[in-house]
Design a protein around this motif. Structure first.
Motif, PDB file in Angstrom:
ATOM      1  N   SER A 107      12.346  -2.474   6.072  1.00  0.00           N
ATOM      2  CA  SER A 107      11.362  -3.297   5.362  1.00  0.00           C
ATOM      3  C   SER A 107      10.270  -3.760   6.324  1.00  0.00           C
ATOM      4  CB  SER A 107      12.033  -4.555   4.793  1.00  0.00           C
ATOM      5  OG  SER A 107      12.965  -4.213   3.821  1.00  0.00           O
ATOM      6  N   GLY A 108       9.026  -3.728   5.856  1.00  0.00           N
ATOM      7  CA  GLY A 108       7.931  -4.255   6.657  1.00  0.00           C
ATOM      8  C   GLY A 108       7.377  -3.317   7.707  1.00  0.00           C
ATOM      9  N   CYS A 109       7.732  -2.032   7.626  1.00  0.00           N
ATOM     10  CA  CYS A 109       7.197  -1.051   8.591  1.00  0.00           C
ATOM     11  C   CYS A 109       5.865  -0.475   8.132  1.00  0.00           C
ATOM     12  CB  CYS A 109       8.169   0.118   8.757  1.00  0.00           C
ATOM     13  SG  CYS A 109       9.583  -0.289   9.740  1.00  0.00           S
ATOM     14  N   GLY A 110       5.451  -0.827   6.917  1.00  0.00           N
ATOM     15  CA  GLY A 110       4.218  -0.271   6.368  1.00  0.00           C
ATOM     16  C   GLY A 110       4.442   1.056   5.664  1.00  0.00           C
ATOM     17  N   LYS A 111       5.679   1.276   5.197  1.00  0.00           N
ATOM     18  CA  LYS A 111       6.008   2.548   4.539  1.00  0.00           C
ATOM     19  C   LYS A 111       5.143   2.816   3.313  1.00  0.00           C
ATOM     20  CE  LYS A 111      10.306   1.878   3.554  1.00  0.00           C
ATOM     21  NZ  LYS A 111      10.470   0.479   3.991  1.00  0.00           N
ATOM     22  N   SER A 112       5.054   1.808   2.442  1.00  0.00           N
ATOM     23  CA  SER A 112       4.340   2.013   1.176  1.00  0.00           C
ATOM     24  C   SER A 112       2.852   2.268   1.379  1.00  0.00           C
ATOM     25  CB  SER A 112       4.527   0.801   0.251  1.00  0.00           C
ATOM     26  OG  SER A 112       5.893   0.657  -0.059  1.00  0.00           O
ATOM     27  N   SER A 113       2.203   1.427   2.191  1.00  0.00           N
ATOM     28  CA  SER A 113       0.756   1.600   2.403  1.00  0.00           C
ATOM     29  C   SER A 113       0.476   2.918   3.126  1.00  0.00           C
ATOM     30  CB  SER A 113       0.166   0.414   3.170  1.00  0.00           C
ATOM     31  OG  SER A 113       0.972   0.083   4.267  1.00  0.00           O
ATOM     32  N   THR A 114       1.368   3.288   4.061  1.00  0.00           N
ATOM     33  CA  THR A 114       1.214   4.559   4.774  1.00  0.00           C
ATOM     34  C   THR A 114       1.397   5.731   3.813  1.00  0.00           C
ATOM     35  OG1 THR A 114       2.012   3.571   6.832  1.00  0.00           O
ATOM     36  CG2 THR A 114       2.100   5.973   6.678  1.00  0.00           C
ATOM     37  N   ALA A 115       2.446   5.662   3.013  1.00  0.00           N
ATOM     38  CA  ALA A 115       2.734   6.735   2.055  1.00  0.00           C
ATOM     39  C   ALA A 115       1.578   6.924   1.067  1.00  0.00           C
ATOM     40  CB  ALA A 115       4.031   6.438   1.308  1.00  0.00           C
ATOM     41  N   LYS A 116       1.006   5.808   0.610  1.00  0.00           N
ATOM     42  CA  LYS A 116      -0.140   5.871  -0.323  1.00  0.00           C
ATOM     43  C   LYS A 116      -1.311   6.595   0.325  1.00  0.00           C
ATOM     44  CE  LYS A 116       0.607   1.556  -2.765  1.00  0.00           C
ATOM     45  NZ  LYS A 116       0.303   0.137  -2.769  1.00  0.00           N
ATOM     46  N   ALA A 117      -1.611   6.217   1.577  1.00  0.00           N
ATOM     47  CA  ALA A 117      -2.756   6.810   2.289  1.00  0.00           C
ATOM     48  C   ALA A 117      -2.523   8.293   2.580  1.00  0.00           C
ATOM     49  CB  ALA A 117      -3.018   6.042   3.580  1.00  0.00           C
ATOM     50  N   VAL A 118      -1.292   8.650   2.938  1.00  0.00           N
ATOM     51  CA  VAL A 118      -0.948  10.054   3.198  1.00  0.00           C
ATOM     52  C   VAL A 118      -1.134  10.875   1.924  1.00  0.00           C
ATOM     53  CG1 VAL A 118       0.970  11.631   3.726  1.00  0.00           C
ATOM     54  CG2 VAL A 118       0.613   9.597   5.143  1.00  0.00           C
ATOM     55  N   ALA A 119      -0.633  10.336   0.813  1.00  0.00           N
ATOM     56  CA  ALA A 119      -0.758  11.031  -0.482  1.00  0.00           C
ATOM     57  C   ALA A 119      -2.228  11.233  -0.840  1.00  0.00           C
ATOM     58  CB  ALA A 119      -0.048  10.239  -1.580  1.00  0.00           C
ATOM     59  N   LYS A 120      -3.035  10.212  -0.610  1.00  0.00           N
ATOM     60  CA  LYS A 120      -4.468  10.299  -0.927  1.00  0.00           C
ATOM     61  C   LYS A 120      -5.150  11.378  -0.076  1.00  0.00           C
ATOM     62  CE  LYS A 120      -8.539   7.398  -1.594  1.00  0.00           C
ATOM     63  NZ  LYS A 120      -9.175   6.098  -1.323  1.00  0.00           N
ATOM     64  N   ASP A 121      -4.845  11.392   1.224  1.00  0.00           N
ATOM     65  CA  ASP A 121      -5.438  12.382   2.145  1.00  0.00           C
ATOM     66  C   ASP A 121      -5.084  13.812   1.750  1.00  0.00           C
ATOM     67  OD1 ASP A 121      -6.550  10.392   3.636  1.00  0.00           O
ATOM     68  OD2 ASP A 121      -5.739  11.053   5.559  1.00  0.00           O
ATOM     69  N   LEU A 122      -3.848  14.002   1.298  1.00  0.00           N
ATOM     70  CA  LEU A 122      -3.374  15.349   0.968  1.00  0.00           C
ATOM     71  C   LEU A 122      -3.617  15.740  -0.489  1.00  0.00           C
ATOM     72  CD1 LEU A 122       0.062  15.191   2.843  1.00  0.00           C
ATOM     73  CD2 LEU A 122      -1.950  16.498   3.567  1.00  0.00           C
ATOM     74  N   GLY A 123      -4.050  14.774  -1.304  1.00  0.00           N
ATOM     75  CA  GLY A 123      -4.242  15.041  -2.730  1.00  0.00           C
ATOM     76  C   GLY A 123      -2.913  15.133  -3.462  1.00  0.00           C
ATOM     77  N   PHE A 124      -1.892  14.425  -2.935  1.00  0.00           N
ATOM     78  CA  PHE A 124      -0.556  14.421  -3.530  1.00  0.00           C
ATOM     79  C   PHE A 124      -0.386  13.180  -4.417  1.00  0.00           C
ATOM     80  CE2 PHE A 124       2.078  17.116  -0.264  1.00  0.00           C
ATOM     81  CZ  PHE A 124       1.212  18.176  -0.453  1.00  0.00           C
ATOM     82  N   THR A 125       0.728  13.140  -5.140  1.00  0.00           N
ATOM     83  CA  THR A 125       1.075  11.978  -5.964  1.00  0.00           C
ATOM     84  C   THR A 125       1.955  11.044  -5.147  1.00  0.00           C
ATOM     85  OG1 THR A 125       1.030  13.316  -7.971  1.00  0.00           O
ATOM     86  CG2 THR A 125       2.193  11.227  -8.109  1.00  0.00           C
ATOM     87  N   TYR A 126       1.661   9.748  -5.192  1.00  0.00           N
ATOM     88  CA  TYR A 126       2.476   8.764  -4.480  1.00  0.00           C
ATOM     89  C   TYR A 126       3.459   8.134  -5.462  1.00  0.00           C
ATOM     90  CZ  TYR A 126       3.862   4.277  -2.568  1.00  0.00           C
ATOM     91  OH  TYR A 126       4.596   3.196  -2.171  1.00  0.00           O
ATOM     92  N   ASP A 151       6.235   5.114  -5.573  1.00  0.00           N
ATOM     93  CA  ASP A 151       6.695   3.917  -4.874  1.00  0.00           C
ATOM     94  C   ASP A 151       8.101   3.549  -5.344  1.00  0.00           C
ATOM     95  OD1 ASP A 151       7.084   1.442  -3.765  1.00  0.00           O
ATOM     96  OD2 ASP A 151       5.111   0.652  -4.265  1.00  0.00           O
ATOM     97  N   SER A 152       9.124   4.073  -4.655  1.00  0.00           N
ATOM     98  CA  SER A 152      10.504   3.791  -5.078  1.00  0.00           C
ATOM     99  C   SER A 152      10.831   2.309  -4.893  1.00  0.00           C
ATOM    100  CB  SER A 152      11.505   4.659  -4.309  1.00  0.00           C
ATOM    101  OG  SER A 152      11.744   4.162  -3.019  1.00  0.00           O
ATOM    102  N   GLY A 153      10.249   1.691  -3.855  1.00  0.00           N
ATOM    103  CA  GLY A 153      10.480   0.267  -3.618  1.00  0.00           C
ATOM    104  C   GLY A 153      10.003  -0.572  -4.782  1.00  0.00           C
ATOM    105  N   ALA A 154       8.864  -0.181  -5.359  1.00  0.00           N
ATOM    106  CA  ALA A 154       8.324  -0.913  -6.515  1.00  0.00           C
ATOM    107  C   ALA A 154       9.276  -0.801  -7.705  1.00  0.00           C
ATOM    108  CB  ALA A 154       6.947  -0.368  -6.895  1.00  0.00           C
ATOM    109  N   MET A 155       9.960   0.345  -7.810  1.00  0.00           N
ATOM    110  CA  MET A 155      10.905   0.531  -8.915  1.00  0.00           C
ATOM    111  C   MET A 155      12.082  -0.440  -8.767  1.00  0.00           C
ATOM    112  SD  MET A 155      10.744   4.703  -9.138  1.00  0.00           S
ATOM    113  CE  MET A 155      11.510   4.984 -10.724  1.00  0.00           C
ATOM    114  N   TYR A 156      12.592  -0.582  -7.532  1.00  0.00           N
ATOM    115  CA  TYR A 156      13.695  -1.530  -7.309  1.00  0.00           C
ATOM    116  C   TYR A 156      13.221  -2.972  -7.474  1.00  0.00           C
ATOM    117  CZ  TYR A 156      16.791   2.199  -5.888  1.00  0.00           C
ATOM    118  OH  TYR A 156      17.578   3.326  -5.898  1.00  0.00           O
ATOM    119  N   ARG A 157      11.985  -3.230  -7.059  1.00  0.00           N
ATOM    120  CA  ARG A 157      11.436  -4.579  -7.231  1.00  0.00           C
ATOM    121  C   ARG A 157      11.249  -4.905  -8.725  1.00  0.00           C
ATOM    122  NH1 ARG A 157       8.986  -7.466  -3.219  1.00  0.00           N
ATOM    123  NH2 ARG A 157       9.365  -6.697  -1.103  1.00  0.00           N
TER     124      ARG A 157
END
Length: 235
Positions: free
Chosen positions: A12-31, A33-39
């Motif tokens: 928790s708190g490593c910046g996984k979600s924000s990093t994953a979002k940015a990576v998906a955007k750069d590659l044109g992939f779908t992000y 958020d599994s953490g949001a599902m648990y939340r």
């Protein structure tokens, strides 16, 4: 560009979600958020006064819970919906943070959310972050990342994240919450947080956000290029 699955796990708190979002955007992939599902599941159980330790309550909670993601046309950001209501800000509060690890230990809840996540990733071209993505959700993911950072760095980042949402929380309280979540996530019987053998570890303690995103995008492109080369050599 070819499509692969990128699984990002870590504390928790490593910046996984924000990093994953940015990576998906750069590659044109779908992000995703599994953490949001648990939340969202945690919020649902809290709002419905259902106990995750009561099997009848768990059954009732799962039957009355629908989690979806929609892109906000004004901001372009992906937002979480629970039973048709936008709960993106509500699920990021400290009240939810304090209970999410407890919800995530319940086998039936994990089973349902993992099944949903696997359906979302079937068509590939996805980036998903969480605790058990590389080990349980997508064990065949072409690229697996394990993100870590020291507790002080993670606590400060989480405090800044909450401040941006107008919630001022004591740093020591956040540190205790993250340490406890680490303990629960790593020691739970059901899908514990582990670094799988084929995951690449990235310590983000001294990396800028841009650096950690660039590192993963570079690795993803290498994997995609290698897969293309492999395919052309076997034609």
């Amino acid at each position: 560009m070819g499509k692969i699955v990128i699984a990002i796990d870590g504390y928790s708190g490593c910046g996984k979600s924000s990093t994953a979002k940015a990576v998906a955007k750069d590659l044109g992939f779908t992000y995703i958020d599994s953490g949001a599902m648990y939340r969202a599941a945690t919020l649902h159980f809290l709002n419905s006064y259902l106990s995750p330790s009561n099997p009848q309550d768990v059954k009732k909670g799962l039957e009355s819970m629908k989690i979806t993601f929609l892109i906000n046309p004004e901001t372009g950001r992906q937002e979480t919906y629970l039973n048709g209501l936008n709960v993106e800000d509500e699920i990021r509060t400290m009240a939810v943070s304090e209970k999410v690890s407890e919800i995530a230990t319940v086998k039936e809840i994990r089973k349902e959310l993992v099944a949903q996540q696997q359906r979302l990733g079937r068509s590939k071209g996805v980036v998903m972050d969480g605790r058990d993505i590389g080990s349980v959700v997508f064990p065949d993911a072409e690229l697996k990342i394990f993100m870590t950072a020291n507790l002080d760095t993670r606590s400060f980042r989480r405090q800044q994240e909450l401040l941006e949402k107008g919630e001022l929380v004591d740093l020591e309280m956040i540190k205790r919450n993250l340490a406890e979540r680490d303990r629960i996530d790593s020691s739970r019987a059901e899908s514990p947080l582990v670094k799988v053998a084929d995951a690449v570890e990235i310590d983000t303690s001294n990396l800028t956000f841009e650096e950690q995103v660039a590192q993963i995008v570079h690795m993803a492109k290498e994997v995609i290029d290698n897969a293309k080369d492999h395919a052309s050599n076997h034609r």
